[in-house]
Design a protein around this motif. Sequence first.
Motif, PDB file in Angstrom:
ATOM      1  N   LYS A 238       0.847  -1.186   0.000  1.00  0.00           N
ATOM      2  CA  LYS A 238       0.000   0.000   0.000  1.00  0.00           C
ATOM      3  C   LYS A 238       0.893   1.250   0.000  1.00  0.00           C
ATOM      4  O   LYS A 238       1.492   1.582   1.018  1.00  0.00           O
ATOM      5  CB  LYS A 238      -0.912   0.017   1.236  1.00  0.00           C
ATOM      6  N   LYS A 239       1.005   1.898  -1.138  1.00  0.00           N
ATOM      7  CA  LYS A 239       1.848   3.097  -1.253  1.00  0.00           C
ATOM      8  C   LYS A 239       0.997   4.330  -1.001  1.00  0.00           C
ATOM      9  O   LYS A 239       0.086   4.632  -1.778  1.00  0.00           O
ATOM     10  CB  LYS A 239       2.500   3.164  -2.629  1.00  0.00           C
ATOM     11  N   ASP A 399      -5.471  17.829  -6.262  1.00  0.00           N
ATOM     12  CA  ASP A 399      -4.694  16.833  -5.524  1.00  0.00           C
ATOM     13  C   ASP A 399      -5.596  16.054  -4.574  1.00  0.00           C
ATOM     14  O   ASP A 399      -6.548  16.615  -4.009  1.00  0.00           O
ATOM     15  CB  ASP A 399      -3.588  17.513  -4.711  1.00  0.00           C
ATOM     16  N   ASN A 400      -5.262  14.780  -4.406  1.00  0.00           N
ATOM     17  CA  ASN A 400      -6.085  13.923  -3.549  1.00  0.00           C
ATOM     18  C   ASN A 400      -5.205  12.883  -2.859  1.00  0.00           C
ATOM     19  O   ASN A 400      -4.592  12.047  -3.521  1.00  0.00           O
ATOM     20  CB  ASN A 400      -7.135  13.194  -4.399  1.00  0.00           C
ATOM     21  N   PRO A 401      -5.076  12.944  -1.528  1.00  0.00           N
ATOM     22  CA  PRO A 401      -4.330  11.893  -0.821  1.00  0.00           C
ATOM     23  C   PRO A 401      -4.989  10.544  -1.069  1.00  0.00           C
ATOM     24  O   PRO A 401      -6.216  10.419  -1.015  1.00  0.00           O
ATOM     25  CB  PRO A 401      -4.438  12.307   0.653  1.00  0.00           C
ATOM     26  N   MET A 402      -4.186   9.525  -1.359  1.00  0.00           N
ATOM     27  CA  MET A 402      -4.747   8.220  -1.674  1.00  0.00           C
ATOM     28  C   MET A 402      -3.700   7.136  -1.441  1.00  0.00           C
ATOM     29  O   MET A 402      -2.522   7.426  -1.197  1.00  0.00           O
ATOM     30  CB  MET A 402      -5.230   8.172  -3.126  1.00  0.00           C
ATOM     31  N   VAL A 403      -4.161   5.902  -1.498  1.00  0.00           N
ATOM     32  CA  VAL A 403      -3.287   4.743  -1.375  1.00  0.00           C
ATOM     33  C   VAL A 403      -3.302   4.004  -2.706  1.00  0.00           C
ATOM     34  O   VAL A 403      -4.364   3.653  -3.221  1.00  0.00           O
ATOM     35  CB  VAL A 403      -3.750   3.813  -0.244  1.00  0.00           C
ATOM     36  N   VAL A 404      -2.122   3.789  -3.261  1.00  0.00           N
ATOM     37  CA  VAL A 404      -2.001   3.092  -4.544  1.00  0.00           C
ATOM     38  C   VAL A 404      -1.525   1.664  -4.283  1.00  0.00           C
ATOM     39  O   VAL A 404      -0.491   1.461  -3.629  1.00  0.00           O
ATOM     40  CB  VAL A 404      -1.004   3.815  -5.474  1.00  0.00           C
ATOM     41  N   PRO A 405      -2.251   0.655  -4.774  1.00  0.00           N
ATOM     42  CA  PRO A 405      -1.817  -0.742  -4.580  1.00  0.00           C
ATOM     43  C   PRO A 405      -0.703  -1.107  -5.563  1.00  0.00           C
ATOM     44  O   PRO A 405      -0.869  -0.984  -6.777  1.00  0.00           O
ATOM     45  CB  PRO A 405      -3.093  -1.547  -4.846  1.00  0.00           C
ATOM     46  N   VAL A 406       0.436  -1.563  -5.039  1.00  0.00           N
ATOM     47  CA  VAL A 406       1.588  -1.900  -5.873  1.00  0.00           C
ATOM     48  C   VAL A 406       1.955  -3.360  -5.639  1.00  0.00           C
ATOM     49  O   VAL A 406       2.037  -3.817  -4.490  1.00  0.00           O
ATOM     50  CB  VAL A 406       2.793  -0.993  -5.540  1.00  0.00           C
ATOM     51  N   CYS A 407       2.173  -4.089  -6.718  1.00  0.00           N
ATOM     52  CA  CYS A 407       2.598  -5.489  -6.607  1.00  0.00           C
ATOM     53  C   CYS A 407       4.022  -5.533  -6.057  1.00  0.00           C
ATOM     54  O   CYS A 407       4.940  -4.947  -6.645  1.00  0.00           O
ATOM     55  CB  CYS A 407       2.531  -6.169  -7.974  1.00  0.00           C
ATOM     56  N   ARG A 409       6.090  -7.866  -6.039  1.00  0.00           N
ATOM     57  CA  ARG A 409       7.003  -8.668  -6.862  1.00  0.00           C
ATOM     58  C   ARG A 409       7.392  -7.958  -8.144  1.00  0.00           C
ATOM     59  O   ARG A 409       8.560  -7.894  -8.501  1.00  0.00           O
ATOM     60  CB  ARG A 409       6.360 -10.025  -7.208  1.00  0.00           C
ATOM     61  N   SER A 410       6.405  -7.416  -8.851  1.00  0.00           N
ATOM     62  CA  SER A 410       6.669  -6.830 -10.166  1.00  0.00           C
ATOM     63  C   SER A 410       6.735  -5.312 -10.152  1.00  0.00           C
ATOM     64  O   SER A 410       7.133  -4.701 -11.135  1.00  0.00           O
ATOM     65  CB  SER A 410       5.574  -7.263 -11.148  1.00  0.00           C
ATOM     66  N   LYS A 411       6.308  -4.684  -9.031  1.00  0.00           N
ATOM     67  CA  LYS A 411       6.224  -3.224  -8.882  1.00  0.00           C
ATOM     68  C   LYS A 411       5.191  -2.619  -9.827  1.00  0.00           C
ATOM     69  O   LYS A 411       5.175  -1.414 -10.062  1.00  0.00           O
ATOM     70  CB  LYS A 411       7.588  -2.554  -9.123  1.00  0.00           C
ATOM     71  N   ASP A 412       4.309  -3.461 -10.345  1.00  0.00           N
ATOM     72  CA  ASP A 412       3.222  -2.981 -11.195  1.00  0.00           C
ATOM     73  C   ASP A 412       2.086  -2.447 -10.326  1.00  0.00           C
ATOM     74  O   ASP A 412       1.982  -2.783  -9.142  1.00  0.00           O
ATOM     75  CB  ASP A 412       2.716  -4.141 -12.060  1.00  0.00           C
ATOM     76  N   ILE A 413       1.245  -1.595 -10.910  1.00  0.00           N
ATOM     77  CA  ILE A 413       0.044  -1.118 -10.208  1.00  0.00           C
ATOM     78  C   ILE A 413      -1.014  -2.209 -10.305  1.00  0.00           C
ATOM     79  O   ILE A 413      -1.362  -2.662 -11.400  1.00  0.00           O
ATOM     80  CB  ILE A 413      -0.471   0.197 -10.823  1.00  0.00           C
ATOM     81  N   VAL A 414      -1.507  -2.628  -9.149  1.00  0.00           N
ATOM     82  CA  VAL A 414      -2.477  -3.724  -9.102  1.00  0.00           C
ATOM     83  C   VAL A 414      -3.843  -3.237  -9.562  1.00  0.00           C
ATOM     84  O   VAL A 414      -4.294  -2.161  -9.172  1.00  0.00           O
ATOM     85  CB  VAL A 414      -2.557  -4.301  -7.673  1.00  0.00           C
ATOM     86  N   GLU A 415      -4.488  -4.045 -10.387  1.00  0.00           N
ATOM     87  CA  GLU A 415      -5.829  -3.732 -10.891  1.00  0.00           C
ATOM     88  C   GLU A 415      -6.846  -4.728 -10.348  1.00  0.00           C
ATOM     89  O   GLU A 415      -6.592  -5.941 -10.380  1.00  0.00           O
ATOM     90  CB  GLU A 415      -5.858  -3.794 -12.424  1.00  0.00           C
ATOM     91  N   PRO A 416      -7.988  -4.258  -9.834  1.00  0.00           N
ATOM     92  CA  PRO A 416      -9.089  -5.184  -9.556  1.00  0.00           C
ATOM     93  C   PRO A 416      -9.656  -5.675 -10.890  1.00  0.00           C
ATOM     94  O   PRO A 416     -10.039  -4.861 -11.741  1.00  0.00           O
ATOM     95  CB  PRO A 416     -10.105  -4.325  -8.800  1.00  0.00           C
TER      96      PRO A 416
END
Length: 843
Positions: A238-239, A399-407, A409-416
């Motif tokens: 969780k970034k 601007d909006n504070p948020m949490v970005v899901p990052v894999c 292992r791969s450092k990719d952005i996780v998609e639902p």
Amino acid sequence: SKCVSLSLSGKPKTEAQLKKEAKSREKLEKFQQKKEMEEKKNPLPDSYSPQYVEAAWYSWWEKQGYFKPEYGSISEPNPRGVFMMCIPPPNVTGSLHLGHALTNAIQDCLTRWHRMRGETTLWNPGCDHAGIATQVVVEKKLMRERGLSRHDLGRDQFIQEVWKWKNEKGDRIYHQLKKLGSSLDWDRACFTMDPKLSYAVQEAFIRLHEDGVIYRSKRLVNWSCTLNSAISDIEVDKKELTGRTLLPVPGYKDKVEFGVLVSFSYNIEGSDEEVIVATTRIETMLGDSAVAVHPADPRYQHLKGKMVLHPFCDRKMPIVFDEFVDVNFGTGAVKITPAHDHNDYEVGNRHHLAFINILDENGLLINVPAPFLGMKRFEARKAVLQALKDRGHFKETKDNPMVVPVCSRSKDIVEPLLKPQWYVDCADMGKQAADSVREGRLKIIPDHHHKTWFNWLDNIRDWCISRQLWWGHRIPAYFVTVTDPSDMDGHYWVSGRTEEEARDKAAKRFNVSTDKVTLRQDEDVLDTWFSSGIFPFSIFGWPNETQDLSVFYPGTLLETGHDILFFWVARMVMMGLKLTGKLPFKEVYLHAVVRDAHGRKMSKSLGNVIDPLDVITGISLELQDSNLDPVEVEKAKQGQKSDYPTGIPECGTDALRFALCAYTSQGRDINMDVNRILGYRHFCNKLWNAVKFAMRTLGDNFVPSEKAQVTSLLHVSDRWILSRLCTAVGLCNAGFQAYDFPAITTAIYNFWLYELCDVYLVRVCLPCLCLPVSGVCRQTLFTCLETGLLLLAPIMPFVGEELYQRLPRRRSQDGHPSIHVTPYPETEEVNFILIHCIINQRV
């Protein structure tokens, strides 16, 4: 004064142990003679050297079979009981860090303590195949060295490459464990992809599938477009962002913008009115199927039954009223994308909305109008924003504070992503696991973790267990197509140990002959947590009824970090209860997470991940990790240069273990400072000098008496040091029983440093300051040395063994050639009270 016996072990010996001791006497005498000859040639060096002390003892322990429960006997019941613990299997991908060193230091201390107490003791080693992590490592290696992807090789050849890598590199972890002194039974070492464990995994899946506990369903999963696989929550970092931030994303040349809230409008059908919504993922509006507002929001009551129009296609979308909407956020109206957001998924189910999937497995847009069709997801982000501006629907960006899901292992952005997957129905199993703690059948230490345990299990969701990988346990499920005489097709999933078994099941299900059945095995593999969830009994040959399974399952204890309480511990409890009807262990001890001296989580990119071997042997300032990109390498070098400007000095295994145990305070994370480890290396040197000094006082012809006794001949200082020894023995045993490791290390440190060295040795070895050294005094000194070394042996196994072997031996200890199979000191409460009564009378 009264005579009080200070017994080293108050428990009777079993017949098997007496026979074992008798057989070993001759071997011991030869060993002692050889040792004495060697010591005459090689006297105790003047100063302590970890390299000297730790050079050969481990291989000797292993060769003598001290780590095996069969050193006693497993065929006969042991009145002292059985202690069994399995190692949390580390990933085969690389090397251990200080967090793993903490785990193994604690587990080895407990194992050695139970072994010294005469219990039938097994600490079972193993290693995890780590599906995603291992596949990523080998894929990177292939691309770096040969310019090939796994798809270029094909599945079978790629799996051969993984096995080749595992056989070449996978033993590094076992080497580290041995250097840490871990007294594991290596003859029982297992790998989760071994045939025995693979068979157990297959059997577990088939049984749960046949019981209806495992089922297939199409739901949202965490999807990595780079890995082309679903991933578990623990593999999602969780970034946190405070606002607009540009992040690197695999497959994109330029960084991608996150932390921005985009507002835009939807037109209301049949009117000039519009409704404004906002999103941080503007590209997902292409998959919107509704707009939601709160049922009590007065601003939108007149829109009941109305529809909004999508600006880029002829889609009409309902306005739904749902209590999940926050009336105070933005305009109070929310876009709903059921196929690409977890909250929206629930709303979509409640209101029977359309689930429109706009992403394929590679992150390319599908089921969308031109010009967006086929675009990469984050390129579409820019295109959709510009199109909204061109059509007059764009409102604002902020601007909006948020949490970005990052894999992770791969450092990719996780998609639902909406995908058909295999799931485990956890409702009943979760309730049983929660009840086992509520009813006291399973003990979790420290108990403040109960809240987390109950929160997870009382609200448990079904578990997605399929992964779109090639490395792992392939799912033993087959998609069935049945053709009957009328060319009618039937579609069904069956599980089977072989394809023939699955074919027979399908034929029976559809009442046709087997030649009418066509099978296609699922390409997916099982989540690594599934195979590790049955680890406590798969290692003993389950489902077969083996001797090891009957003797060592259920286990005694599970010791691990609190960060995997749900992902591993809870799942082992659920799977154990479901498949064996028994809890896999009686107690769970959760230690804290190791952080660096600044309190930061250990990370390769920060350069603060420390190999325990570097602490043991010392290392100059350098970083070696070919899997880091150049930017991370530079950051890591700067981090190491700041924390260790001159590198790490040689500390030795014993000092590292003692420091880790001394740091371990229940419920608190550990900020590890290497300088403190160095301090315990100096403590080892103090021990060394104390024993060397004391042995000169004992003299070459000293013969220890059979029992240490507190008699009227003892001087008050002798009584005092024996009382302190009794106190230390009591504190150490109580500490082990309560998993209070700082209490153990403090008791040992205080006795050796402040009581034996600073007080008693001064009185005994400096006659000019006190009474001459008498025979009784030498017996007391010997008792303190012998018992003091026994106390510290579980924590400091190497220096404990080295110094113990230099001491003369009591005849009662002749059957114990190593300190680690010698009874751990125990003292009766009455001994403690009476000795203190004597002291109170005399002092």
